[in-house]
Each structure stands twice: as structure tokens, then as C-alpha cells.
Design a protein around this motif. Structure first.
Motif, PDB file in Angstrom:
ATOM      1  N   LEU A  34      11.882  13.325  -0.057  1.00 48.54           N
ATOM      2  CA  LEU A  34      11.502  12.231  -0.971  1.00 48.54           C
ATOM      3  C   LEU A  34      12.877  11.779  -1.664  1.00 48.54           C
ATOM      4  N   ILE A  35      12.982  10.399  -2.007  1.00 52.37           N
ATOM      5  CA  ILE A  35      13.898   9.665  -2.356  1.00 52.37           C
ATOM      6  C   ILE A  35      13.502   9.081  -3.865  1.00 52.37           C
ATOM      7  N   TYR A  36      14.366   8.690  -4.619  1.00 52.80           N
ATOM      8  CA  TYR A  36      14.283   7.863  -6.063  1.00 52.80           C
ATOM      9  C   TYR A  36      15.075   6.937  -5.997  1.00 52.80           C
ATOM     10  N   ILE A  37      14.578   5.546  -6.078  1.00 50.20           N
ATOM     11  CA  ILE A  37      15.170   4.346  -5.787  1.00 50.20           C
ATOM     12  C   ILE A  37      14.838   3.516  -7.064  1.00 50.20           C
ATOM     13  N   ASN A  38      15.847   2.462  -7.249  1.00 51.96           N
ATOM     14  CA  ASN A  38      15.238   1.731  -8.642  1.00 51.96           C
ATOM     15  C   ASN A  38      14.160   0.987  -8.187  1.00 51.96           C
ATOM     16  N   GLY A  39      13.299   0.776  -9.449  1.00 48.54           N
ATOM     17  CA  GLY A  39      11.928  -0.056  -9.382  1.00 48.54           C
ATOM     18  C   GLY A  39      12.116  -1.314  -9.823  1.00 48.54           C
ATOM     19  N   GLY A  40      13.462  -1.797 -10.027  1.00 46.27           N
ATOM     20  CA  GLY A  40      13.540  -3.486 -10.550  1.00 46.27           C
ATOM     21  C   GLY A  40      13.613  -3.517 -11.902  1.00 46.27           C
ATOM     22  N   SER A  41      14.242  -2.390 -12.543  1.00 45.94           N
ATOM     23  CA  SER A  41      14.370  -2.290 -14.046  1.00 45.94           C
ATOM     24  C   SER A  41      15.467  -1.452 -14.452  1.00 45.94           C
ATOM     25  N   ARG A  42      16.322  -1.662 -15.232  1.00 47.18           N
ATOM     26  CA  ARG A  42      17.194  -0.669 -15.866  1.00 47.18           C
ATOM     27  C   ARG A  42      16.306   0.489 -16.392  1.00 47.18           C
ATOM     28  N   GLY A  43      16.650   1.782 -15.962  1.00 50.05           N
ATOM     29  CA  GLY A  43      16.091   2.902 -16.454  1.00 50.05           C
ATOM     30  C   GLY A  43      14.706   3.087 -15.821  1.00 50.05           C
ATOM     31  N   PHE A  44      14.499   2.784 -14.742  1.00 49.81           N
ATOM     32  CA  PHE A  44      13.124   2.959 -14.015  1.00 49.81           C
ATOM     33  C   PHE A  44      13.322   3.143 -12.631  1.00 49.81           C
ATOM     34  N   LEU A  45      13.056   4.158 -12.071  1.00 48.01           N
ATOM     35  CA  LEU A  45      13.178   4.552 -10.756  1.00 48.01           C
ATOM     36  C   LEU A  45      11.612   4.855 -10.117  1.00 48.01           C
ATOM     37  N   VAL A  46      11.568   4.641  -8.667  1.00 43.26           N
ATOM     38  CA  VAL A  46      10.162   5.034  -8.231  1.00 43.26           C
ATOM     39  C   VAL A  46      10.743   6.181  -7.162  1.00 43.26           C
ATOM     40  N   SER A  47       9.688   6.966  -6.840  1.00 45.96           N
ATOM     41  CA  SER A  47       9.897   7.928  -5.939  1.00 45.96           C
ATOM     42  C   SER A  47       8.925   7.703  -4.855  1.00 45.96           C
TER      43      SER A  47
ATOM     44  N   GLY B 118       0.680  -1.282   0.183  1.00 45.17           N
ATOM     45  CA  GLY B 118      -0.073  -0.273   0.114  1.00 45.17           C
ATOM     46  C   GLY B 118       0.851   1.150   0.010  1.00 45.17           C
ATOM     47  N   VAL B 119       2.120   1.170  -0.490  1.00 49.77           N
ATOM     48  CA  VAL B 119       3.090   2.258  -0.524  1.00 49.77           C
ATOM     49  C   VAL B 119       2.491   3.225  -1.659  1.00 49.77           C
ATOM     50  N   SER B 120       2.552   4.738  -1.502  1.00 52.08           N
ATOM     51  CA  SER B 120       2.188   5.741  -2.416  1.00 52.08           C
ATOM     52  C   SER B 120       3.494   5.787  -3.010  1.00 52.08           C
ATOM     53  N   PHE B 121       3.663   5.541  -4.395  1.00 54.40           N
ATOM     54  CA  PHE B 121       4.858   6.183  -5.037  1.00 54.40           C
ATOM     55  C   PHE B 121       4.783   6.661  -6.564  1.00 54.40           C
ATOM     56  N   GLY B 122       5.752   7.344  -7.029  1.00 55.02           N
ATOM     57  CA  GLY B 122       5.840   7.640  -8.371  1.00 55.02           C
ATOM     58  C   GLY B 122       6.511   6.890  -9.392  1.00 55.02           C
ATOM     59  N   GLU B 123       6.331   6.849 -10.427  1.00 55.42           N
ATOM     60  CA  GLU B 123       7.086   6.030 -11.329  1.00 55.42           C
ATOM     61  C   GLU B 123       7.626   6.901 -12.398  1.00 55.42           C
ATOM     62  N   HIS B 124       9.043   6.623 -12.487  1.00 59.23           N
ATOM     63  CA  HIS B 124       9.948   7.605 -13.441  1.00 59.23           C
ATOM     64  C   HIS B 124      10.702   6.849 -14.258  1.00 59.23           C
ATOM     65  N   PRO B 125      10.331   6.275 -15.440  1.00 56.73           N
ATOM     66  CA  PRO B 125      11.009   5.722 -16.455  1.00 56.73           C
ATOM     67  C   PRO B 125      12.135   6.608 -16.927  1.00 56.73           C
TER      68      PRO B 125
END
Length: 160
Positions: free
Chosen positions: A128-141, A19-26
Motif C-alpha cells: 500500500l502506498i500513501y501519495i498526495n491527494g492534491g492538497s497540502r496536508g492530504f494524502l490518499v492510500s 474507479g480506484v479504491s482509495f483511503g483519504e488521510h488528512p
């Protein structure tokens, strides 16, 4: 320009389940570009881009270290902080095996193996932090509080 579709990775599934609120940043991934490239591509401070490092102690037990993108980990300080003889980065193949992710796309969420997670203490002070979302070229905030709630990392002071 076509909108890049965000991948659904193990990390994304863990975040949604919690239930985490996060942003997706490819962004456009560059080989060996590291956090400098992702920060530049997303227009954010590299200090708020958090790298996920898979390391191991002298018994080869794996661990995860979360560090500001613009800092390095003092492995000597880390070993001292966690009470082991030594800590060293894993080879890319070993890191891939432990995490289930390719190096460059390693996320601390949804790793293949359960590993202790250590976080540079000052990361927890960021809004706020930006961290890898599990794929190259994809961070989540997300907020450090959410990361803390899901991963329960141990704070350490090992950045140089």
C-alpha cells in the motif's frame, strides 16, 4: 476533535472517475515538513509515503517522478534512464504551473499538463502506498497496482 473534511481535488476526481479504491488521510501540514511529517502524522513508514516531484529536462520539458519519501532522486541516473542530457527539479512556481497544484500538495493524478510519469521501481513492490491527494496536508492510500493502472508510469531505478 472535529473530523477534518477531505478536499475534493482534481486528483480525487480522477481517482473516482477511474474507479480506484482509495483511503483519504488528512493531516496537519507543516511547511517544509515533507514526507517525514506526513508519515509521522499518519503513523506509517516514510518509505511507503510517495513524493511527487515535478522536474524538467534540458529542453525544459516537464516530467513527474514518484519516489519513496525516505529517498532522493539521482538526477544523473534519471537522465541516463530516460535518454536525456540532464534533469533538474523545477522551481516551485514552474512546478505549480505544470501540475496545477501548490508545491507541498502536488499529486500525480489530475495534473494540469499531461507529463510523462516515472516511478521508482521498488514502489511497485509495496502492499500500500500513501501519495498526495492534491492538497497540502492530504494524502490518499492505494495499491501500487491501481496507481500503475491509472498513470501508466515508467519504472526506473534512480533512488539514492
Amino acid at each position: 476533535m472535529a473530523k477534518v473534511k477531505s478536499p475534493v481535488t482534481a486528483a480525487i476526481r480522477v481517482l473516482r472517475q477511474a474507479g480506484v479504491s482509495f483511503g483519504e488521510h488528512p493531516y496537519q501540514y507543516e511547511e517544509k515538513g515533507g514526507t517525514a511529517v506526513s508519515a509521522r502524522e499518519l503513523g506509517v513508514d516514510e518509505h511507503s509515503v510517495i513524493k511527487t516531484l515535478i522536474m524538467e529536462d534540458e529542453t525544459r520539458a516537464p516530467l513527474v517522478v514518484l519516489m519513496h519519501g525516505d529517498l532522493q532522486v539521482s538526477t544523473k541516473e534519471l537522465a541516463r534512464a530516460i535518454g536525456v542530457k540532464s534533469v533538474a527539479p523545477c522551481t516551485p512556481d514552474t512546478a505549480n504551473r505544470h501540475s496545477g497544484y501548490m508545491v507541498g500538495g502536488t499529486s500525480p493524478f489530475g495534473t494540469r499538463k499531461q507529463m510523462p510519469v516515472y516511478i521508482e521501481e521498488s514502489i511497485l513492490d509495496l502492499p500500500l502506498i500513501y501519495i498526495n491527494g492534491g492538497s497540502r496536508g492530504f494524502l490518499v492510500s492505494l495499491t501500487p497496482a491501481e496507481l500503475q493502472r491509472v498513470l501508466k508510469p515508467v519504472p526506473v531505478k534512480v533512488g539514492i
